[in-house]
Motif scaffolding. Sequence first.
Motif, PDB file in Angstrom:
ATOM      1  N   ALA A  74      11.524  -6.754   0.693  1.00  0.00           N
ATOM      2  CA  ALA A  74      11.636  -7.040  -0.740  1.00  0.00           C
ATOM      3  C   ALA A  74      10.737  -6.109  -1.554  1.00  0.00           C
ATOM      4  O   ALA A  74      11.115  -5.665  -2.649  1.00  0.00           O
ATOM      5  CB  ALA A  74      11.258  -8.502  -1.002  1.00  0.00           C
ATOM      6  N   ILE A  75       9.559  -5.802  -1.038  1.00  0.00           N
ATOM      7  CA  ILE A  75       8.646  -4.894  -1.737  1.00  0.00           C
ATOM      8  C   ILE A  75       9.226  -3.481  -1.765  1.00  0.00           C
ATOM      9  O   ILE A  75       9.215  -2.804  -2.800  1.00  0.00           O
ATOM     10  CB  ILE A  75       7.260  -4.930  -1.071  1.00  0.00           C
ATOM     11  CG1 ILE A  75       6.620  -6.300  -1.299  1.00  0.00           C
ATOM     12  CG2 ILE A  75       6.368  -3.814  -1.613  1.00  0.00           C
ATOM     13  CD1 ILE A  75       5.407  -6.563  -0.437  1.00  0.00           C
ATOM     14  N   PHE A  76       9.732  -3.022  -0.623  1.00  0.00           N
ATOM     15  CA  PHE A  76      10.338  -1.684  -0.590  1.00  0.00           C
ATOM     16  C   PHE A  76      11.542  -1.598  -1.519  1.00  0.00           C
ATOM     17  O   PHE A  76      11.818  -0.541  -2.106  1.00  0.00           O
ATOM     18  CB  PHE A  76      10.748  -1.329   0.834  1.00  0.00           C
ATOM     19  CG  PHE A  76       9.609  -0.980   1.743  1.00  0.00           C
ATOM     20  CD1 PHE A  76       8.740   0.057   1.442  1.00  0.00           C
ATOM     21  CD2 PHE A  76       9.388  -1.691   2.919  1.00  0.00           C
ATOM     22  CE1 PHE A  76       7.683   0.389   2.271  1.00  0.00           C
ATOM     23  CE2 PHE A  76       8.341  -1.377   3.757  1.00  0.00           C
ATOM     24  CZ  PHE A  76       7.481  -0.336   3.436  1.00  0.00           C
ATOM     25  N   ALA A  77      12.261  -2.716  -1.678  1.00  0.00           N
ATOM     26  CA  ALA A  77      13.470  -2.710  -2.506  1.00  0.00           C
ATOM     27  C   ALA A  77      13.164  -2.408  -3.978  1.00  0.00           C
ATOM     28  O   ALA A  77      14.055  -2.006  -4.728  1.00  0.00           O
ATOM     29  CB  ALA A  77      14.195  -4.049  -2.387  1.00  0.00           C
ATOM     30  N   ARG A  78      11.913  -2.581  -4.374  1.00  0.00           N
ATOM     31  CA  ARG A  78      11.547  -2.237  -5.750  1.00  0.00           C
ATOM     32  C   ARG A  78      11.649  -0.729  -5.990  1.00  0.00           C
ATOM     33  O   ARG A  78      11.795  -0.281  -7.130  1.00  0.00           O
ATOM     34  CB  ARG A  78      10.117  -2.689  -6.041  1.00  0.00           C
ATOM     35  CG  ARG A  78       9.852  -4.172  -5.893  1.00  0.00           C
ATOM     36  CD  ARG A  78       8.352  -4.430  -6.073  1.00  0.00           C
ATOM     37  NE  ARG A  78       7.950  -5.751  -5.608  1.00  0.00           N
ATOM     38  CZ  ARG A  78       6.694  -6.084  -5.320  1.00  0.00           C
ATOM     39  NH1 ARG A  78       5.734  -5.161  -5.453  1.00  0.00           N
ATOM     40  NH2 ARG A  78       6.406  -7.293  -4.907  1.00  0.00           N
TER      41      ARG A  78
ATOM     42  N   ARG B 139       0.827  -1.202   0.000  1.00  0.00           N
ATOM     43  CA  ARG B 139       0.000   0.000   0.000  1.00  0.00           C
ATOM     44  C   ARG B 139       0.867   1.260   0.000  1.00  0.00           C
ATOM     45  O   ARG B 139       0.617   2.221  -0.727  1.00  0.00           O
ATOM     46  CB  ARG B 139      -0.926  -0.002   1.216  1.00  0.00           C
ATOM     47  CG  ARG B 139      -2.102  -0.961   1.118  1.00  0.00           C
ATOM     48  CD  ARG B 139      -2.788  -1.047   2.472  1.00  0.00           C
ATOM     49  NE  ARG B 139      -4.121  -1.619   2.421  1.00  0.00           N
ATOM     50  CZ  ARG B 139      -4.378  -2.919   2.436  1.00  0.00           C
ATOM     51  NH1 ARG B 139      -3.370  -3.791   2.479  1.00  0.00           N
ATOM     52  NH2 ARG B 139      -5.627  -3.345   2.416  1.00  0.00           N
ATOM     53  N   ILE B 140       1.884   1.253   0.857  1.00  0.00           N
ATOM     54  CA  ILE B 140       2.732   2.450   0.987  1.00  0.00           C
ATOM     55  C   ILE B 140       3.458   2.752  -0.310  1.00  0.00           C
ATOM     56  O   ILE B 140       3.595   3.915  -0.717  1.00  0.00           O
ATOM     57  CB  ILE B 140       3.725   2.264   2.159  1.00  0.00           C
ATOM     58  CG1 ILE B 140       2.970   2.217   3.494  1.00  0.00           C
ATOM     59  CG2 ILE B 140       4.759   3.394   2.181  1.00  0.00           C
ATOM     60  CD1 ILE B 140       3.822   1.773   4.675  1.00  0.00           C
ATOM     61  N   THR B 141       3.945   1.708  -0.982  1.00  0.00           N
ATOM     62  CA  THR B 141       4.721   1.925  -2.204  1.00  0.00           C
ATOM     63  C   THR B 141       3.845   2.210  -3.422  1.00  0.00           C
ATOM     64  O   THR B 141       4.366   2.452  -4.518  1.00  0.00           O
ATOM     65  CB  THR B 141       5.621   0.715  -2.500  1.00  0.00           C
ATOM     66  OG1 THR B 141       4.812  -0.468  -2.560  1.00  0.00           O
ATOM     67  CG2 THR B 141       6.698   0.556  -1.436  1.00  0.00           C
ATOM     68  N   ALA B 142       2.529   2.199  -3.235  1.00  0.00           N
ATOM     69  CA  ALA B 142       1.642   2.515  -4.354  1.00  0.00           C
ATOM     70  C   ALA B 142       1.679   3.993  -4.722  1.00  0.00           C
ATOM     71  O   ALA B 142       1.261   4.380  -5.815  1.00  0.00           O
ATOM     72  CB  ALA B 142       0.211   2.101  -4.018  1.00  0.00           C
TER      73      ALA B 142
ATOM     74  N   GLU C 188       8.860   9.498   0.378  1.00  0.00           N
ATOM     75  CA  GLU C 188      10.275   9.833   0.580  1.00  0.00           C
ATOM     76  C   GLU C 188      10.952   8.889   1.578  1.00  0.00           C
ATOM     77  O   GLU C 188      12.031   8.374   1.325  1.00  0.00           O
ATOM     78  CB  GLU C 188      10.404  11.271   1.088  1.00  0.00           C
ATOM     79  CG  GLU C 188      10.079  12.335   0.056  1.00  0.00           C
ATOM     80  CD  GLU C 188      11.244  12.631  -0.865  1.00  0.00           C
ATOM     81  OE1 GLU C 188      12.269  11.939  -0.793  1.00  0.00           O
ATOM     82  OE2 GLU C 188      11.114  13.569  -1.676  1.00  0.00           O
ATOM     83  N   VAL C 189      10.316   8.704   2.750  1.00  0.00           N
ATOM     84  CA  VAL C 189      10.917   7.942   3.843  1.00  0.00           C
ATOM     85  C   VAL C 189       9.845   7.088   4.502  1.00  0.00           C
ATOM     86  O   VAL C 189       8.704   7.536   4.689  1.00  0.00           O
ATOM     87  CB  VAL C 189      11.554   8.860   4.913  1.00  0.00           C
ATOM     88  CG1 VAL C 189      12.218   8.031   6.020  1.00  0.00           C
ATOM     89  CG2 VAL C 189      12.558   9.818   4.291  1.00  0.00           C
ATOM     90  N   VAL C 190      10.215   5.865   4.873  1.00  0.00           N
ATOM     91  CA  VAL C 190       9.378   5.017   5.721  1.00  0.00           C
ATOM     92  C   VAL C 190      10.204   4.655   6.950  1.00  0.00           C
ATOM     93  O   VAL C 190      11.350   4.212   6.822  1.00  0.00           O
ATOM     94  CB  VAL C 190       8.931   3.741   4.987  1.00  0.00           C
ATOM     95  CG1 VAL C 190       8.121   2.841   5.926  1.00  0.00           C
ATOM     96  CG2 VAL C 190       8.110   4.095   3.749  1.00  0.00           C
ATOM     97  N   VAL C 191       9.618   4.832   8.133  1.00  0.00           N
ATOM     98  CA  VAL C 191      10.318   4.522   9.370  1.00  0.00           C
ATOM     99  C   VAL C 191       9.431   3.644  10.237  1.00  0.00           C
ATOM    100  O   VAL C 191       8.222   3.868  10.332  1.00  0.00           O
ATOM    101  CB  VAL C 191      10.731   5.807  10.132  1.00  0.00           C
ATOM    102  CG1 VAL C 191       9.533   6.646  10.520  1.00  0.00           C
ATOM    103  CG2 VAL C 191      11.578   5.469  11.362  1.00  0.00           C
ATOM    104  N   ALA C 192      10.031   2.629  10.844  1.00  0.00           N
ATOM    105  CA  ALA C 192       9.304   1.691  11.686  1.00  0.00           C
ATOM    106  C   ALA C 192      10.297   0.984  12.588  1.00  0.00           C
ATOM    107  O   ALA C 192      11.509   1.026  12.344  1.00  0.00           O
ATOM    108  CB  ALA C 192       8.552   0.672  10.831  1.00  0.00           C
ATOM    109  N   PRO C 193       9.797   0.301  13.633  1.00  0.00           N
ATOM    110  CA  PRO C 193      10.728  -0.468  14.464  1.00  0.00           C
ATOM    111  C   PRO C 193      11.442  -1.569  13.681  1.00  0.00           C
ATOM    112  O   PRO C 193      12.606  -1.859  13.927  1.00  0.00           O
ATOM    113  CB  PRO C 193       9.824  -1.055  15.550  1.00  0.00           C
ATOM    114  CG  PRO C 193       8.637  -0.146  15.602  1.00  0.00           C
ATOM    115  CD  PRO C 193       8.438   0.310  14.189  1.00  0.00           C
ATOM    116  N   ASP C 194      10.723  -2.193  12.710  1.00  0.00           N
ATOM    117  CA  ASP C 194      11.342  -3.259  11.912  1.00  0.00           C
ATOM    118  C   ASP C 194      10.454  -3.533  10.701  1.00  0.00           C
ATOM    119  O   ASP C 194       9.360  -2.968  10.568  1.00  0.00           O
ATOM    120  CB  ASP C 194      11.506  -4.532  12.753  1.00  0.00           C
ATOM    121  CG  ASP C 194      12.668  -5.394  12.279  1.00  0.00           C
ATOM    122  OD1 ASP C 194      13.164  -5.186  11.145  1.00  0.00           O
ATOM    123  OD2 ASP C 194      13.078  -6.296  13.024  1.00  0.00           O
ATOM    124  N   ALA C 195      10.925  -4.400   9.819  1.00  0.00           N
ATOM    125  CA  ALA C 195      10.165  -4.819   8.650  1.00  0.00           C
ATOM    126  C   ALA C 195      10.506  -6.273   8.363  1.00  0.00           C
ATOM    127  O   ALA C 195      11.677  -6.676   8.475  1.00  0.00           O
ATOM    128  CB  ALA C 195      10.501  -3.948   7.443  1.00  0.00           C
TER     129      ALA C 195
END
Length: 524
Positions: free
Chosen positions: A341-345, A321-324, A328-335
């Motif tokens: 892999a999705i963000f790496a696109r 959803r976020i990458t749709a 600029e930046v996504v921040v979280a405790p972990d992924a």
Amino acid sequence: MSEPVPVRRALLSVSDKTGIVEFARVLVAQGAEILSTGGTAQALRIAGLPVKDVSDFTGFPEILDGRVKTLLPQVHGGLLGRRDLPEHQAQMAQHAIQPIDLVAVNLYPFEATVARGAAFEDCIENIDIGGPAMIRSAAKNFASVVVVTEPAQLAEVQAELAQGGTTLALRRRLAQAAFARTAAYDTAIATWFAGQNGEAFPPRLAFAGVLRQTLRYGENPHQQAGFYADGSFRPGLATAAQVQGKELSYNNLNDTDAAFECVAEFEDPAIVIVKHANPCGVATAGDLGAAWDLALRCDPVSAFGGIVAANRVLDAAAAERITAIFTEVVVAPDADEAARAIFARKKNLRLLLTGALPDPAAAGLTFKSVAGGFLAQSRDAGRVLAADLRVVTQRAPTPAELADLLFAFRVCKHVKSNAIIYAKGLATVGIGAGQMNRVESSRIAAWKAEAAAKAAGLDRPLAEGSVVASDAFFPFADGLETAAAAGATAVIQPGGSMRDAEVIAAADKAGLAMVFTGMRHFRH
């Protein structure tokens, strides 16, 4: 240019022994005498290196449980004596003081001892005295002496020694780093002591930071900027690992911090979208994907190119959803791996993982620079609970309204004043921020709710049936009347205006429920 200075005698005494054995081998190979103490001397001997105990060098034993072992003329005279002054050399010869050309010293781990919650006496015992004294002596005499205070510096010194000796440029640079290290160490001690003494604002206040990153520029290209960690160990940007993406800018960091501090306010899965340091969409739901949908609906236009913060481990559904949209930046405790892999696109998207969330109730100070100084204040750790609310209207809020009111007021804390928040179903539906009067913030928030409804294809404004939160009191009834006209059914505000009675009367006339918090959340 001055000639390189060889090292004939070195004093090594480090708590962090990373690389020290290899470094000592180089010194010994070049004919240097090694002086050392305690655990460092033992480590060097185990490695088969010749070492002289400092007590043998000075002719004076360690005393007072090791509190005094290097605070002696033989050590400090050897460090401070100027090689270019005949009178210094004569006095050193008269008192049998031999020169020391290099000092490698780590300080007792005071900061780490405090961070792990050690007892008062343990913290006191981890205040290093001899170490800072040697560091300062060596740094003052940088013309002839090289001082190493961090393991990361060893390689550069070793490289120059391989060329015959240390250069003046390196010694000057390490001297500056040495004074900065002792200053930061003393700052940590003074800050801790102030806290132990119950002094929130002691007569002298100092703070220190470690450079994490030199930034391309500041808020604008003609400004310079850097990112420093303050050593507080509070989770957030200073603990974040950048997994992917372009270099972070000053504005990226500022906005990401605003988003992460806001999302940490919520216990349920939450998403915060920030643009220019203001939340433009906040929601909690059963999972991050559902929270994203609600947060994005609040202001999809502003969300484009924004900063996204989550308070849970990012999963594939949330990442898709976020990458749709452009982020600029996504921040979280972990992924998790699927999310990564999705963000790496999106190779330019910056993904920051912090390991934990900041505690919104944690004590601490925040700072703002002013001409000739700075302002310091305690962090806004205030949190309003249902039991703190005072119902001031004829109608009390329903349970659903109450949940939305508390949610909206938490969001208010992170929106620039004058802040007005419309919320419904534990999601923002309209945000008015940073206006010079509260009426304009109310109008902007209502207008945004209308625009969001149109963007979502709804035939009714999102503000209908919502609640409204204000970060400070309504000075006049007009701001509240604007909220009522937009369709709000309940209001949360601090109260305390001279015209509270007028505002309450307007709420009753409109059939609104209103509660006072007794706490405001100005954020300038």
